[in-house]
Design a protein around this motif. Structure first.
Motif, mmCIF file in Angstrom:
data_model
loop_
_atom_site.group_PDB
_atom_site.id
_atom_site.type_symbol
_atom_site.label_atom_id
_atom_site.label_comp_id
_atom_site.label_asym_id
_atom_site.label_seq_id
_atom_site.Cartn_x
_atom_site.Cartn_y
_atom_site.Cartn_z
ATOM 1 N N ILE A 1 0.808 -1.219 0.000
ATOM 2 C CA ILE A 1 0.000 0.000 0.000
ATOM 3 C C ILE A 1 0.847 1.277 0.000
ATOM 4 O O ILE A 1 0.423 2.319 -0.492
ATOM 5 C CB ILE A 1 -0.972 -0.002 1.206
ATOM 6 N N GLY A 2 2.037 1.208 0.506
ATOM 7 C CA GLY A 2 2.878 2.404 0.557
ATOM 8 C C GLY A 2 3.712 2.640 -0.674
ATOM 9 O O GLY A 2 4.403 3.673 -0.766
ATOM 10 N N GLN A 3 3.670 1.732 -1.633
ATOM 11 C CA GLN A 3 4.531 1.835 -2.809
ATOM 12 C C GLN A 3 3.774 1.396 -4.057
ATOM 13 O O GLN A 3 3.206 0.306 -4.087
ATOM 14 C CB GLN A 3 5.770 0.947 -2.634
ATOM 15 N N PRO A 4 3.738 2.217 -5.118
ATOM 16 C CA PRO A 4 3.041 1.819 -6.345
ATOM 17 C C PRO A 4 3.571 0.498 -6.894
ATOM 18 O O PRO A 4 4.781 0.255 -6.895
ATOM 19 C CB PRO A 4 3.327 2.970 -7.310
ATOM 20 N N ILE A 5 2.685 -0.329 -7.360
ATOM 21 C CA ILE A 5 3.060 -1.597 -7.971
ATOM 22 C C ILE A 5 3.493 -1.384 -9.410
ATOM 23 O O ILE A 5 4.373 -2.060 -9.920
ATOM 24 C CB ILE A 5 1.876 -2.581 -7.881
ATOM 25 N N VAL A 6 2.871 -0.413 -10.058
ATOM 26 C CA VAL A 6 3.183 -0.093 -11.449
ATOM 27 C C VAL A 6 4.456 0.742 -11.496
ATOM 28 O O VAL A 6 4.562 1.765 -10.805
ATOM 29 C CB VAL A 6 2.010 0.661 -12.098
ATOM 30 N N THR A 7 5.411 0.324 -12.298
ATOM 31 C CA THR A 7 6.705 1.027 -12.356
ATOM 32 C C THR A 7 6.679 2.253 -13.259
ATOM 33 O O THR A 7 7.460 3.185 -13.063
ATOM 34 C CB THR A 7 7.803 0.065 -12.834
ATOM 35 N N SER A 8 5.794 2.261 -14.252
ATOM 36 C CA SER A 8 5.705 3.412 -15.159
ATOM 37 C C SER A 8 5.002 4.572 -14.473
ATOM 38 O O SER A 8 3.820 4.453 -14.116
ATOM 39 C CB SER A 8 4.947 3.026 -16.428
ATOM 40 N N PRO A 9 5.661 5.710 -14.297
ATOM 41 C CA PRO A 9 5.020 6.857 -13.634
ATOM 42 C C PRO A 9 3.758 7.333 -14.346
ATOM 43 O O PRO A 9 2.774 7.693 -13.696
ATOM 44 C CB PRO A 9 6.105 7.929 -13.650
ATOM 45 N N SER A 10 3.764 7.331 -15.684
ATOM 46 C CA SER A 10 2.600 7.842 -16.420
ATOM 47 C C SER A 10 1.398 6.917 -16.249
ATOM 48 O O SER A 10 0.260 7.367 -16.094
ATOM 49 C CB SER A 10 2.940 8.001 -17.907
ATOM 50 N N ILE A 11 1.656 5.599 -16.266
ATOM 51 C CA ILE A 11 0.556 4.646 -16.069
ATOM 52 C C ILE A 11 0.044 4.713 -14.629
ATOM 53 O O ILE A 11 -1.167 4.731 -14.382
ATOM 54 C CB ILE A 11 1.008 3.211 -16.421
ATOM 55 N N ALA A 12 0.967 4.780 -13.671
ATOM 56 C CA ALA A 12 0.568 4.873 -12.261
ATOM 57 C C ALA A 12 -0.267 6.123 -12.012
ATOM 58 O O ALA A 12 -1.240 6.096 -11.250
ATOM 59 C CB ALA A 12 1.809 4.875 -11.366
ATOM 60 N N GLU A 13 0.091 7.211 -12.676
ATOM 61 C CA GLU A 13 -0.647 8.467 -12.513
ATOM 62 C C GLU A 13 -2.072 8.333 -13.043
ATOM 63 O O GLU A 13 -3.025 8.814 -12.426
ATOM 64 C CB GLU A 13 0.075 9.590 -13.251
ATOM 65 N N LYS A 14 -2.232 7.644 -14.184
ATOM 66 C CA LYS A 14 -3.582 7.449 -14.739
ATOM 67 C C LYS A 14 -4.433 6.573 -13.818
ATOM 68 O O LYS A 14 -5.613 6.847 -13.601
ATOM 69 C CB LYS A 14 -3.494 6.810 -16.126
ATOM 70 N N VAL A 15 -3.838 5.499 -13.294
ATOM 71 C CA VAL A 15 -4.588 4.620 -12.390
ATOM 72 C C VAL A 15 -5.035 5.388 -11.153
ATOM 73 O O VAL A 15 -6.184 5.287 -10.706
ATOM 74 C CB VAL A 15 -3.741 3.399 -11.970
#
Length: 377
Positions: free
Chosen positions: A20-34
């Motif tokens: 929960i404290g760390q994004p699972i998705v490594t791509s910043p742009s994809i993580a931002e959209k999610v």
């Protein structure tokens, strides 16, 4: 794949909790959209699209995640609504995740579709950026830039963060209110001002129902009347069999004696005529049919309503202003004003977010805390 959709969701939930404290998705742009789709407060349906589609793509790896409509009629199409209704609903309810309570596939932007949901499709949903982001994420999975497992888990992770933040805000607001419990209770006029401020907030159309319900709840033992369980905010009277938005009976009886219909606009002559039609269709012979409006009352409409007593053989139809109703109640039952306010707060907080949004719930607690804190000085 032999694993069931329910198990897939549980595994993704456990993984999301652990990270929960760390994004699972490594791509910043994809993580931002999610994060954007998952946490957008104004539209909680689109995140269900991501949950249902990613779940289907994990459960059936052969499908195209962008084809959640069997009407597309290709071997790689599937029913997103099936996954949404049969698995996502129970999952989000169990974990109290901030999503729409009903399927995304019955919302105007997503129902009756038979096209592949590529980023070029205009779903005519609001805001457009939210739908564009969701379609881009589905495309990212299909193009192999992110796995369906990671999309599902990251979406759940963002929903968990939003849920926990909401819980913390509510805990803080309620704790702040508790600190002012020993202060002099708000006066009747201060309560009227407080609720007017709440009514002035965005998305407040459900509040007049709760104001009237809280009045009856506070005074039930004195007036010998009670309100029947409230129907869903978006339930049509034809579906529920109710005359209006709220029905009143005697405490020890099921016979409806008063019906309330709430309007956030002016009541019209046509509204009164429709009320008469409903009375005739349902066969319910109420004593009073009361319109409560937050808008001004046209004198011509008021006079037309007054003629209904003779025309209906004893049913009084009246149009009342919401705040005037509240003010009269609070002064008539002055010693019950604190009980009324507590009843109103409980009703507001108990409503599903489809009827009263989380920001509107928090707004009431903040407004009440401000009003009660001012009394301490």
């Amino acid at each position: 794949m032999s694993t069931t959709p329910a198990v897939i969701l549980d595994v993704a939930f456990q993984r999301a909790e652990a990270s929960i404290g760390q994004p699972i998705v490594t791509s910043p742009s994809i993580a931002e959209k999610v994060d954007y789709v998952s946490r957008y407060v104004g539209n909680r349906a689109v995140v269900r699209l991501l949950l249902a589609c990613s779940l289907a793509a994990i459960h059936r790896p052969e499908v195209d995640i962008r084809k959640p409509y069997t009407e597309i009629a290709t071997p790689d199409a599937y029913s997103g609504r099936y996954y949404d209704e049969n698995f996502v609903t129970a999952f989000i309810n169990r974990h109290e995740l901030p999503c729409n309570p009903t399927t995304a596939f019955l919302t105007p932007a997503l129902r009756n579709r038979n096209v592949t949901l590529t980023p070029s499709v205009n779903l005519v949903g609001r805001p457009p950026k939210l739908y564009e982001a969701a379609l881009q994420l589905l495309d990212e999975v299909q193009e192999g830039r992110i796995t369906a497992e990671d999309l599902l888990t990251e979406t759940i992770r963002c929903l968990l963060i939003a849920r926990n933040e909401k819980r913390q805000r509510m805990t803080t607001l309620l704790a702040d209110l508790k600190k002012s419990e020993d202060a002099i209770p708000l006066s009747a006029e201060e309560i009227v001002t407080l609720l007017k401020q709440h009514l002035d907030c965005r998305g407040s159309s459900r509040l007049p129902v709760l104001i009237v319900a809280a009045a009856y709840q506070a005074a039930q033992q004195y007036i010998g009347e009670r309100f029947l369980p409230l129907e869903a905010h978006n339930a049509a009277d034809q579906q529920t069999g109710a005359l209006g938005d709220m029905e009143i009976t005697l405490v020890d009886d099921q016979q409806v004696i008063t019906s309330y219909e709430m309007k956030t606009r002016r009541v019209t002559v046509e509204d009164i005529d429709r009320a008469l039609q409903k009375i005739n269709i349902t066969g319910k012979r109420v004593d009073n049919y009361i319109f409560i409006t937050t808008d001004v009352i046209d004198e011509r409409v008021r006079e037309y309503a007054a003629t209904m007593y003779d025309r209906t053989g004893g049913i009084e139809i009246v149009v009342l202003d919401c705040l005037s109703f509240l003010r009269h109640f609070l002064h008539l039952f002055h010693r019950l004003r604190s009980q009324f306010l507590e009843a109103y707060q409980q009703l507001v907080l108990a409503e599903p977010e489809s009827a009263i949004s989380q920001p509107l719930k928090e707004a009431f607690l903040a407004l009440r805390q401000a009003a009660e804190s001012a009394r301490e000085f």
